[in-house]
Enzyme design. Structure first.
Site, short mmCIF file in Angstrom:
data_model
loop_
_atom_site.label_atom_id
_atom_site.label_comp_id
_atom_site.label_asym_id
_atom_site.label_seq_id
_atom_site.Cartn_x
_atom_site.Cartn_y
_atom_site.Cartn_z
N TYR A 67 55.75 40.10 39.75
CA TYR A 67 55.48 41.09 38.72
C TYR A 67 56.66 42.07 38.60
CZ TYR A 67 50.62 39.47 39.12
OH TYR A 67 49.48 38.71 39.15
N HIS A 136 50.22 32.30 45.13
CA HIS A 136 50.04 32.59 43.70
C HIS A 136 49.73 31.33 42.89
CE1 HIS A 136 51.49 35.78 40.56
NE2 HIS A 136 50.35 35.24 40.23
N PRO A 216 39.47 39.51 33.72
CA PRO A 216 38.03 39.47 33.44
C PRO A 216 37.68 39.94 32.03
CG PRO A 216 38.54 41.36 34.79
CD PRO A 216 39.79 40.54 34.72
N LEU A 217 38.66 40.57 31.36
CA LEU A 217 38.45 41.00 29.98
C LEU A 217 39.18 40.07 29.00
CD1 LEU A 217 38.71 44.88 30.37
CD2 LEU A 217 36.66 43.52 29.96
N GLY A 220 42.53 41.19 27.88
CA GLY A 220 42.36 42.36 27.03
C GLY A 220 41.61 42.09 25.75
#
Length: 347
Positions: A67, A136, A216-217, A220
């Protein structure tokens, strides 16, 4: 019908795995703070968000060496200097070794690489140990037994406390667990991504592995990206088929249905979608990310929604998987997803 219940600053806790790791029921995915989806936020803003999350009861923070080319780990390390380390559950990951535009993500699971990544992450985070260390993505060219063997050594050396996997197939999970207990499995899980429910969720329950849903959204989508026409041109979202062209127009219909349902439950669409994930089991700890404190507070508010079995079914029915248009990841990343991560290599 669900009832809203107030929760204090002390958020509910959940045990991941059978080895002793306990985290806040809701974690914070920190990738977006370093430009994972759009532009990175200034360090002071990122640190303020992390500190605000902790003040609200979130103690589980997720990052990775990939990241922001380790910039995110450095940022998390700075924030931790202003927080009580012993109360934080810090998760990071290794395995992304580069990107080839022609072939996609380059994955490395060799023992030597595992150790070098761990040492680098400890330095970037400026900590003595990592609570939860994930692979990962699975390296199909290296037997998972070799990768896990090195991770086991790192546990024995107290450089990491617990081992996790991400985007791992059932076969990989079983073989990895035979070498050393796997504490948590990080997988994409949301209302429009439920691939893991048939095989992987039952397997985690069988072996006692915690589940950490990422996105989980829906990247977004259920937080309002479905109606945001100003997604930056350089946003990672524009590379995801579900956010492109005709697919996106079809998926907006799903969001409209969620908006209507959220009115019934007296909450936001994001809270309803996140509550659906939170209620999938007592070994589940999702890690939604955000770059805005108001969205963070909205996410925390989802914990007040106590959904019944009937509520969960109603919400699931509002997002029929047959109506979700487009793949969940760009073509260049598809081969690294668990459905394709067969690690039967014996070299």
């Amino acid at each position: 019908m669900a009832e809203l219940q107030m929760v204090g600053v002390q958020l509910p806790r959940v045990k991941l795995g059978n080895q002793g790791l306990e985290v806040s029921k809701l974690g914070l995915g920190c990738r977006g703070l370093s430009g994972g989806y759009n532009n990175p936020v200034p360090d002071d803003v990122g640190i303020a968000i992390i500190k605000h999350a902790f003040s609200k009861g979130i103690t589980f923070f997720d990052t990775a060496d990939a990241y922001g080319a380790q910039a995110n780990e450095v940022l998390i390390g700075k924030a931790l200097k202003e927080l009580p380390r012993e109360k934080i559950q810090l998760a990071t990951k290794f395995g992304h070794a580069g990107f080839d535009p022609a072939t996609g993500l380059i994955v490395n699971g060799t023992p030597k690489y595992v150790r070098s990544c761990c040492e680098a992450s400890l330095k970037c985070l400026d900590v003595e140990y990592i609570d939860l260390y994930y692979q990962h993505r699975i390296d199909k060219s290296v037997p998972i037994e070799e990768t896990m063997g090195e991770l086991k050594k790192l546990v024995e050396e107290e450089k990491i406390k617990y081992i996790g996997l991400s985007e791992a197939s059932p076969d990989t999970i079983r073989r990895a667990y035979a070498v050393h207990p796997v504490t948590a499995l990080q997988m994409e899980w949301s209302l429009w991504t439920r691939d893991i429910e048939e095989e992987i969720v039952p397997l985690c329950r069988e072996l006692g592995i915690g589940i950490v849903p990422y996105s989980p959204l829906g990247r977004g989508f259920f937080g309002g990206k479905a109606v945001d026409e100003n997604v930056p041109a350089n946003s990672f979202l524009r590379s995801i088929p579900r956010f492109q062209g005709e697919n996106f127009e079809k998926n907006k219909i799903i969001y409209t249905k969620m908006e209507m349902l959220a009115e019934k439950y007296r909450c936001t669409p994001a809270q309803l979608a996140l509550a659906w994930v939170l209620c999938r089991g007592d070994n589940v700890a999702p890690i939604p990310g955000t770059t805005k404190i108001k969205n963070l507070d909205d996410n925390i508010g989802s914990l007040r929604l106590n959904l019944t079995k009937e509520d969960l079914e109603e919400i699931s029915d509002a997002v029929p998987l047959t109506e979700v248009a487009g793949a969940r990841a760009p073509d260049v990343l598809t081969s690294t997803l668990w459905q394709f991560a067969n690690t039967r290599a014996r070299v």
